[in-house]
Write a protein that holds these residues in place. Structure first.
Motif, PDB file in Angstrom:
ATOM      1  N   TYR A 154       0.827  -1.211   0.000  1.00 21.66           N
ATOM      2  CA  TYR A 154       0.000   0.000   0.000  1.00 21.66           C
ATOM      3  C   TYR A 154       0.861   1.262   0.000  1.00 21.66           C
ATOM      4  N   SER A 204      -7.542   1.104   7.148  1.00 18.70           N
ATOM      5  CA  SER A 204      -6.872  -0.159   7.454  1.00 18.70           C
ATOM      6  C   SER A 204      -7.753  -1.103   8.255  1.00 18.70           C
ATOM      7  N   ARG A 229      -3.474   3.357   2.078  1.00 22.13           N
ATOM      8  CA  ARG A 229      -4.220   2.929   3.257  1.00 22.13           C
ATOM      9  C   ARG A 229      -3.858   3.821   4.437  1.00 22.13           C
TER      10      ARG A 229
END
Length: 321
Positions: A154, A204, A229
């Motif tokens: 991410y 998350s 994220r």
């Protein structure tokens, strides 16, 4: 004699218990204990295995009861099981580390095509037992084949803004609020790629991530779209606003139609809520505008992926003017 027998001339003895047999009788009555359950009998594993293989070879059958799932580490790989899902994932260009194929598998066109694509892409081919495939796929019906997908790397939320600046374009970011279905994330990724968004932002916790299901639904577009994220979605939205981006939330209770919002040519974050609950209260409070998508009353709401596609189309249409 009426009975047709021969008389001995002596009176018959009365039959009674024999001396010394009492202990044997008691031991015979004691038996061998309770009947053992099926799983403790010597033939159980062989029978269960043959039934499972027959069920999978018929094309899947009913899903086996899932075992209690342990929490997966964030950097742990995922697995796609099943002949059709594996072939679709490989054909869509989903990144993969290894293709697991069961020993003595009954090959068909899907298995052969999967092996061919994996070989051409340099993906490792590993022979495996069905028991190991059961563990890797966490009890899902795998039909003797599974694809290992690496954990997604991410981005940081600020990287999405940097991508827009590098392209000399006004930022366009799609944030997901309480969207828990990976297939919706994949569908939104397709729309975001089609209409020029610079990335997706997901929380998350309590949110869909980039999993095998998301990769498949995205039809490979996640390979060209960054996903960031954040541990706190509202904090990330606040940072975007501080950086000069406007936040537009999509909600059926909004008072402004998405096509009438006068900010669509500005740096934007479009927040898509879940189909059932819409935007959460805290996220709504961090929106500059809450807009709705006009539609007939017969349809109460739109799927998150469809809603994102409509909103992104409106943004693209305004920016082309």
């Amino acid at each position: 004699m009426a009975a047709g027998g021969r008389a001995s001339g002596r009176p018959a003895k009365k039959k009674g218990p024999s001396k010394g047999t009492g202990g044997q009788v008691r031991r015979g009555l004691e038996g061998r204990g309770a009947t053992p359950p099926a799983e403790m009998r010597h033939w159980y594993k062989d029978k269960a295995r043959s039934e499972r293989v027959a069920r999978e070879d018929r094309g899947g059958g009913a899903r086996r009861p899932a075992q209690a799932r342990q929490r997966r580490a964030e950097d742990a790989p995922e697995y796609i099981g099943g002949r059709n899902p594996v072939l679709e994932a490989l054909s869509a260009g989903v990144p993969a580390n290894a293709l697991y194929v069961a020993q003595r598998i009954d090959n068909d066109d899907r298995v052969r095509d999967s092996i061919k694509i994996a070989t051409e892409r340099g993906i490792a081919l590993l022979e495996s037992t069905r028991d190991k495939l059961d563990r890797l796929t966490e009890g899902a019906v795998h039909q003797g084949i599974a694809l290992q997908i690496p954990a997604y790397d991410y981005a940081h939320p600020s990287e999405l803004v940097d991508l827009a600046h590098d392209a000399a374009e006004p930022p366009l970011i799609v944030a997901l609020d309480s969207v828990t279905d990976p297939r919706n994330l994949g569908a939104i990724a397709r729309s975001a790629t089609a209409f020029g968004a610079h990335g997706l932002l997901v929380p998350s916790r309590r949110s869909a991530g980039v999993t095998g299901g998301a990769w498949k639904t995205s039809a490979g577009t996640l390979a060209n779209l960054r996903v960031a994220r954040s541990a706190n979605l509202t904090a990330a939205l606040r940072e975007y606003r501080d950086a000069g981006l406007f936040v537009i939330g999509l909600d059926g209770e909004g008072r402004t139609d998405i096509g009438d919002v006068d900010l669509l040519t500005e740096p934007l974050v479009i927040v898509v809520g879940s189909e059932g609950k819409g935007l959460s209260r805290l996220v709504r409070e961090h929106c500059d505008v809450v807009a709705r998508i006009p539609m007939h009353a017969a349809a109460e709401s739109l799927n998150a992926g469809v809603a994102a596609g409509v909103a992104l189309y409106e943004v693209a249409r305004h920016r082309r003017r």
